[in-house]
Design an enzyme around this catalytic site. Structure first.
Site, PDB file in Angstrom:
ATOM      1  CB  ALA A  52       1.176  -5.205   9.633  1.00  0.00           C
ATOM      2  CE  LYS A  73      -4.034  -1.901   2.392  1.00  0.00           C
ATOM      3  NZ  LYS A  73      -4.784  -1.978   3.719  1.00  0.00           N
ATOM      4  N   GLY A 117      -0.656   0.399   6.135  1.00  0.00           N
ATOM      5  CA  GLY A 117      -1.140  -0.422   7.416  1.00  0.00           C
ATOM      6  C   GLY A 117      -2.090  -1.328   6.789  1.00  0.00           C
ATOM      7  CG  ASP A 118      -4.029  -5.141   5.410  1.00  0.00           C
ATOM      8  OD1 ASP A 118      -4.597  -4.429   4.841  1.00  0.00           O
ATOM      9  OD2 ASP A 118      -4.083  -6.380   5.614  1.00  0.00           O
ATOM     10  CD  GLN A 119      -7.238  -4.696  12.704  1.00  0.00           C
ATOM     11  OE1 GLN A 119      -8.322  -4.156  12.179  1.00  0.00           O
ATOM     12  NE2 GLN A 119      -7.022  -4.261  13.528  1.00  0.00           N
TER      13      GLN A 119
END
Length: 202
Positions: free
Chosen positions: A115, A62, A78-80
């Protein structure tokens, strides 16, 4: 801000991540990451990548395009991913799928692989992975239907089909982890990273 202090970009369309940074007093500009998140997830799943590693990879992808387009900027991605056993739960996308996810999670503990990654000039400078443990209570079917009606379509874009800062809190018997990470951004470690770069005062 001094010319020596790098600009900060948030590679995210997430209102939650932007709100957390704003409330913490971080100067930043948000921009859509411009990546096909679902295609990347499908590829990572096919390769057998774990949910925790996938969250880091997705956060980095991203941020990468914006990082290459904005030299010297600190670009946050970020990612979840909600994970239970070896199963990833993608953002549900519909209330019908949200119902399925919540039935699967009811009475059980899942992990939010959360993250945050910072890139500069296309290179990863730093990353952090938080792993909040979320235990849902054994709620009734009546509660589930009422929750879906009241929470509405907003939860279809959320990992796990809930927003902990709202009605979703009623789903839980216990949580282990900080609320910032549960909302999608490990904020305290990120602030620690930004201070030596002059973005925040030490």
């Amino acid at each position: 801000m001094s010319a020596l202090v790098p600009p900060v970009l948030l590679a995210s369309s997430s209102p939650s991540r932007g709100r957390l940074l704003s409330e913490a007093g971080v100067p930043f500009t948000a921009a859509a990451p411009g990546v096909d998140e679902q295609a990347i997830k499908a590829s990572l799943k096919a390769e057998g990548v774990s949910a925790r590693d996938a969250a880091i990879h997705l956060g980095e992808w991203k941020a990468r395009r914006l990082s290459l387009a904005h030299p010297q900027a600190l670009v946050i991605g970020g990612d979840q991913i909600a994970a239970i056993d070896d199963l990833w739960l993608d953002k549900p996308g519909s209330l019908a799928t949200a119902r399925q996810h919540l039935l699967l999670l009811r009475g059980r503990t899942h992990v939010l692989e959360t993250a945050v990654v910072v890139l500069r000039d296309g290179q990863r400078l730093w990353h952090h992975l938080a792993r909040p443990k979320m235990t849902m209570r054994s709620f009734s079917d009546a509660f589930l239907e009422d929750y879906l009606d009241r929470a509405g379509a907003g939860i279809t874009a959320c990992a796990g089909a809930y927003q902990i800062e709202g009605l979703g809190l009623q789903l839980f018997a216990a949580i282990e982890g900080d609320l910032f990470s549960i909302q999608g951004l490990p904020l305290l470690p990120l602030l620690d990273f930004l201070r030596p770069h002059g973005v925040l005062l030490s």
